[in-house]
Design an enzyme around this catalytic site. Structure first.
Site, short mmCIF file in Angstrom:
data_model
loop_
_atom_site.label_atom_id
_atom_site.label_comp_id
_atom_site.label_asym_id
_atom_site.label_seq_id
_atom_site.Cartn_x
_atom_site.Cartn_y
_atom_site.Cartn_z
CB SER A 98 -0.92 0.02 1.24
OG SER A 98 -0.15 0.06 2.42
CB VAL B 13 9.70 -5.18 9.68
CG1 VAL B 13 9.38 -5.28 8.19
CG2 VAL B 13 8.80 -4.17 10.38
CB SER C 161 9.15 11.17 9.08
OG SER C 161 8.22 12.20 9.38
CE1 TYR D 241 6.80 7.58 12.35
CE2 TYR D 241 6.92 9.97 12.20
CZ TYR D 241 6.76 8.74 11.60
OH TYR D 241 6.56 8.66 10.24
CE LYS E 94 9.47 6.89 10.18
NZ LYS E 94 9.58 5.84 9.13
#
Length: 252
Positions: free
Chosen positions: A15, A58, A145, A158, A162
């Site tokens: 996706s 993963v 990101s 997060y 990143k």
């Protein structure tokens, strides 16, 4: 590296940005294997590309190693790997309920950073076996990101994950340079994937009001175009490329 005829693995290719990358690289003549979660649309996407699909978690690092090896064996080699699997949670360093959960922080790091490094190190091992094309053997593309640089309130886990992906690029490229393997990352802003896909226009406008141009969500095919450009241009190496329409995240 010429895309036509190359062997490609896309992690998270069922996706969004991963799917768009798999579709574009296949359209340019690459043989593509998609690795994604059980229950995803990976099989249907792979069938549409005349490719192959493998289920993977993963964060199961040993299982990922075995699955990647099987995919590479079936492809007959590996020249390009693209990792887009990831995600995060919203939690402040110190919130009303107390300090940030250490467990959720570790899980976010595992899902995004450790998984990306695990795939990168394994991919490099496979790529090192290739016969070089103009001294080049492979390309590794991870997904960071812009939160790596301007993490918002509640994104500390997060952001850390990143930022780690962004920070690995140059060192990994230096580690692998003598083998002719390049290593980069892409740092997208808000793209129309996952939770943001199909949101009302007024909400999308509010989320992207700080962008310079265009003031809209990114499109998965725009991410894919950068993937293809990276593969095609051997002078791109060792860096994290922002794909963000000039947007800088505000604190919240």
């Amino acid at each position: 590296m010429e895309i036509n005829g190359k062997k490609v693995v896309v992690i998270g290719g069922a996706s969004g940005m991963g799917r768009a990358s798999a579709e574009l690289l296949a359209a340019k003549g690459a043989s593509v294997a998609i690795l994604d979660r059980e229950g995803s649309d990976g099989k249907e996407v792979a069938d549409g590309l005349d490719g192959s699909f493998y289920t993977v978690d993963v964060t199961d690092f040993e299982g990922t190693e075995q699955t990647l090896a099987a995919a590479v064996e079936a492809l007959g080699g590996l020249h390009v790997v693209v990792t887009t699997a990831g995600g995060g949670i919203g939690e402040r360093t110190l919130g009303k309920a107390g300090p940030h959960s250490l467990d959720t922080f570790r899980k976010t790091i595992d899902l995004n950073l450790v998984a990306s490094f695990n795939i990168s190190r394994l991919a490099a091992s496979h790529m090192a076996k290739n016969e070089p094309e103009d001294e080049e053997r492979g390309v590794i593309i991870n997904t960071a990101s812009i939160a790596a640089f301007e993490g918002q309130i509640g994104q500390v886990a997060y952001t850390a994950a990143k930022a780690g992906i962004a920070g690995m690029c140059l060192t990994m490229a230096r580690d692998l340079g003598s083998l002719g393997i390049r290593a980069l990352a892409i740092a997208p802003s808000l793209f129309a994937t996952g939770l943001t896909k199909g949101i009302p226009d007024e909400f999308a406008d509010a989320l992207t009001k700080d962008a310079a141009f265009p003031k809209r969500l990114g499109r998965p095919e725009e991410y894919a175009k950068l993937v293809a450009a990276i593969v095609d241009n051997p002078m791109l190496n060792g860096q994290c490329l922002r794909l963000d329409a000039g947007q800088r995240f505000a604190p919240k």
